[in-house]
Design an enzyme around this catalytic site. Structure first.
Site, PDB file in Angstrom:
ATOM      1  N   GLU A 120     -15.268  -9.055  52.888  1.00 50.70           N
ATOM      2  CA  GLU A 120     -15.717  -8.326  54.083  1.00 50.70           C
ATOM      3  C   GLU A 120     -16.623  -9.166  54.975  1.00 50.70           C
ATOM      4  O   GLU A 120     -17.290  -8.651  55.869  1.00 50.70           O
ATOM      5  CB  GLU A 120     -16.434  -7.044  53.668  1.00 50.70           C
ATOM      6  CG  GLU A 120     -15.541  -6.038  52.963  1.00 50.70           C
ATOM      7  CD  GLU A 120     -14.644  -5.248  53.926  1.00 50.70           C
ATOM      8  OE1 GLU A 120     -15.129  -4.815  54.981  1.00 50.70           O
ATOM      9  OE2 GLU A 120     -13.447  -5.071  53.612  1.00 50.70           O
ATOM     10  N   HIS A 177     -21.065  -1.517  52.873  1.00 51.33           N
ATOM     11  CA  HIS A 177     -21.364  -2.957  52.913  1.00 51.33           C
ATOM     12  C   HIS A 177     -22.822  -3.131  52.487  1.00 51.33           C
ATOM     13  O   HIS A 177     -23.640  -2.221  52.691  1.00 51.33           O
ATOM     14  CB  HIS A 177     -21.226  -3.522  54.338  1.00 51.33           C
ATOM     15  CG  HIS A 177     -19.824  -3.580  54.846  1.00 51.33           C
ATOM     16  ND1 HIS A 177     -19.465  -3.118  56.096  1.00 51.33           N
ATOM     17  CD2 HIS A 177     -18.689  -4.052  54.289  1.00 51.33           C
ATOM     18  CE1 HIS A 177     -18.176  -3.310  56.284  1.00 51.33           C
ATOM     19  NE2 HIS A 177     -17.676  -3.874  55.204  1.00 51.33           N
ATOM     20  N   CYS A 232     -24.135  -4.633  62.422  1.00 51.89           N
ATOM     21  CA  CYS A 232     -22.672  -4.734  62.245  1.00 51.89           C
ATOM     22  C   CYS A 232     -22.028  -5.392  63.457  1.00 51.89           C
ATOM     23  O   CYS A 232     -20.972  -6.004  63.353  1.00 51.89           O
ATOM     24  CB  CYS A 232     -22.035  -3.351  62.112  1.00 51.89           C
ATOM     25  SG  CYS A 232     -22.635  -2.389  60.741  1.00 51.89           S
TER      26      CYS A 232
HETATM   27  O1  SUG Z   1     -15.318  -1.183  58.508  1.00 52.17           O
HETATM   28  N1  SUG Z   1     -15.834   1.385  60.837  1.00 52.17           N
HETATM   29  C1  SUG Z   1     -16.199   0.082  60.334  1.00 52.17           C
HETATM   30  C2  SUG Z   1     -17.692  -0.132  60.438  1.00 52.17           C
HETATM   31  C3  SUG Z   1     -18.087  -1.527  60.074  1.00 52.17           C
HETATM   32  C4  SUG Z   1     -19.546  -1.666  59.887  1.00 52.17           C
HETATM   33  N2  SUG Z   1     -19.875  -3.029  59.596  1.00 52.17           N
HETATM   34  C5  SUG Z   1     -20.930  -3.425  58.848  1.00 52.17           C
HETATM   35  N3  SUG Z   1     -21.554  -2.620  58.032  1.00 52.17           N
HETATM   36  N4  SUG Z   1     -21.266  -4.670  58.897  1.00 52.17           N
HETATM   37  C6  SUG Z   1     -15.734  -0.085  58.881  1.00 52.17           C
HETATM   38  O2  SUG Z   1     -15.790   0.906  58.138  1.00 52.17           O
HETATM   39  C7  SUG Z   1     -14.249   3.120  61.497  1.00 52.17           C
HETATM   40  C8  SUG Z   1     -13.002   3.214  62.349  1.00 52.17           C
HETATM   41  C9  SUG Z   1     -12.524   4.618  62.525  1.00 52.17           C
HETATM   42  O3  SUG Z   1     -12.674   5.442  61.620  1.00 52.17           O
HETATM   43  O4  SUG Z   1     -11.961   4.914  63.624  1.00 52.17           O
HETATM   44  C10 SUG Z   1     -14.541   1.697  61.041  1.00 52.17           C
HETATM   45  O5  SUG Z   1     -13.655   0.917  60.882  1.00 52.17           O
END
Ligand code: SUG
Length: 441
Positions: free
Chosen positions: A174, A246, A364
């Protein structure tokens, strides 16, 4: 060599919407099906970039990815003209249309893991794009991310952009969302948080653990880090089951300062002792206990998903999401950090609400890349943020992005054309030339 950290934010793409695609990401599930406003989301991101740049912190930007990804839908068996592929997907498999249209590349902390040249055995900057294999809508980011980063960091004298790890659940990676670099006079440590491994007895039971230990080990090898510079530690299964998908949902570090929730890692006291051994007395650590800040509150309001940046004065600032300001416990915790004798002297709140609704806070939205000035000079494109770039991108977003998008808009050929026009303008503004297949065709 003088070096500074650049924060590469991902510009929110014009198809930004709420699809509930990420199991274990509670905000994504909660907002599934809500009407989105890509224009507001992109403007919030640009305002954050401007704010960080105005603090005197180096800010840079990456463009959105082309969505919908019609190639994905063809690979999944949808045939005919592009309009037919999109209409059929909307009718027969709407969740696949959402996955193919997600603007998730905005969360660039997941784009790659990066090691600065001062830490690597061959004294080059190493970049490993993440395979993001756990979620389909995220896994399709990797080819473009690799293409884009290879373009930006193309100068092989300074940079090595690797291939992503094999796209297999054994090697699920990730990126920097599970990685923190800490550094003191005594040395530097790259902390890799992982959620599952083939040999680990304890693992989450409710939500998926996205990062594997085996992937973290491979990334550390590819980054050319000496073992002395590397610490691998398991995320607490209770934290993942509580919504910390994460490790950056429950911790953030910068230079000699590390802040974490007690549910971020298994046996966090042993981790802190290990870090202190490697980094010496200069390391300062702030832990939030469950009593001070309950896990559910930390996950809902993201105080640990703050950007922790070094200011030109040498002091540090926390840039937290406004959700953490509205939470009594989260705000009290952050205020405690500013009041205590440690490098943090300032606390700011930013509104990235539309990203937060999909589980993405300020941290993020940025990929940290520490560069020496000669490396910074070797960067391709016009990606370093300045007021002129901000204004051009704001004008483009205001001109080209819609302020309301639902699932029904996604298959509309007129909307798809609008999105391509927007991306074409953005990559022109960023001086990147042609990066998307539709530009090369
Ligand atoms: O991978 N949300 C992302 C958020 C990423 C956050 N990144 C960090 N923590 N670094 C994920 O879960 C949601 C998309 C949706 O449901 O439409 C999404 O992909």
């Amino acid at each position: 060599m003088p070096a500074r950290e650049l924060n590469f934010d991902g510009l929110v793409g014009p198809t930004h919407h709420y699809a509930g695609l990420s199991a274990g990401n509670l905000a994504s599930a909660r907002h599934a099906g809500h009407v989105s406003n890509p224009r507001a989301a992109a403007l919030q991101g640009l305002a954050k970039m401007r704010f960080v740049a105005e603090l005197g912190v180096a800010q840079a930007i990456l463009p959105p990815q082309p969505r919908p990804d019609v190639t994905l839908l063809r690979r999944l068996g949808f045939e005919g003209t592009e309009a037919a592929v999109l209409a059929d997907t909307r009718r027969l498999a709407p969740e696949l249309l959402s996955a193919a249209s997600s603007a998730s590349a905005m969360w660039t902390a997941n784009a790659a893991t990066v090691a600065p040249s001062c830490d690597t055995l061959d004294a080059r900057v190493h970049v490993v794009p993440a395979n993001l294999v756990t979620m389909l809508h995220r896994g399709i980011e990797t080819p473009y991310t690799t293409r884009l980063l290879s373009r930006l960091f193309g100068d092989a004298r300074h940079f090595h952009v690797h291939e992503a790890l094999p796209a297999n659940e054994w090697m699920a990676d990730e990126g920097a969302a599970n990685h923190t670099r800490l550094a003191t006079q005594q040395g530097a440590v790259h902390l890799f948080g992982w959620g599952r491994s083939r040999s680990a007895k304890r693992r989450p039971t409710v939500h998926p653990a996205r990062q594997t230990r085996e992937a973290s080990e491979a990334v550390a090898r590819l980054l050319h880090l000496a073992p002395l510079h590397t610490v691998l530690w398991q995320q607490a299964p209770a934290g993942i089951d509580g919504g910390a998908f994460h490790s950056d949902v429950l911790c953030v570090g910068n230079e000699g300062f590390f802040m974490l929730h007690e549910r971020a890692f298994l046996e966090h006291e042993a981790l802190v002792a290990e870090l202190a051994l490697r980094l010496g007395g200069e390391l300062e650590v702030a832990v939030a206990s469950e009593q001070e800040l309950p896990l559910a509150e930390a996950v809902a309001t993201y105080p640990f998903n703050s950007e922790l940046v070094t200011l030109p004065s040498g002091d540090m600032a926390i840039i937290a999401p406004s959700e953490a300001q509205q939470s009594h416990a989260a705000r009290r915790f952050l205020e405690r950090l500013v009041a205590e004798p440690n490098p943090v002297t300032a606390l700011h709140f930013v509104d990235v609400n539309d990203s937060m609704h999909n589980g993405g806070g300020p941290a993020c939205l940025r990929l940290r890349v520490r560069l020496e000035s000669r490396e910074e000079n070797a960067l391709a494109g016009r990606v370093l943020f300045d007021p002129a770039l901000h204004d051009e991108l704001v004008a483009c977003v205001q001109r080209r992005y819609r302020d309301r998008v639902t699932l029904d808009d996604l298959p509309d050929p007129a909307f798809v054309d609008e999105c391509r026009t927007a991306l074409d303008e953005i990559t022109t503004i960023l001086g990147l030339g042609s990066v998307y297949d539709f530009q090369l065709a």
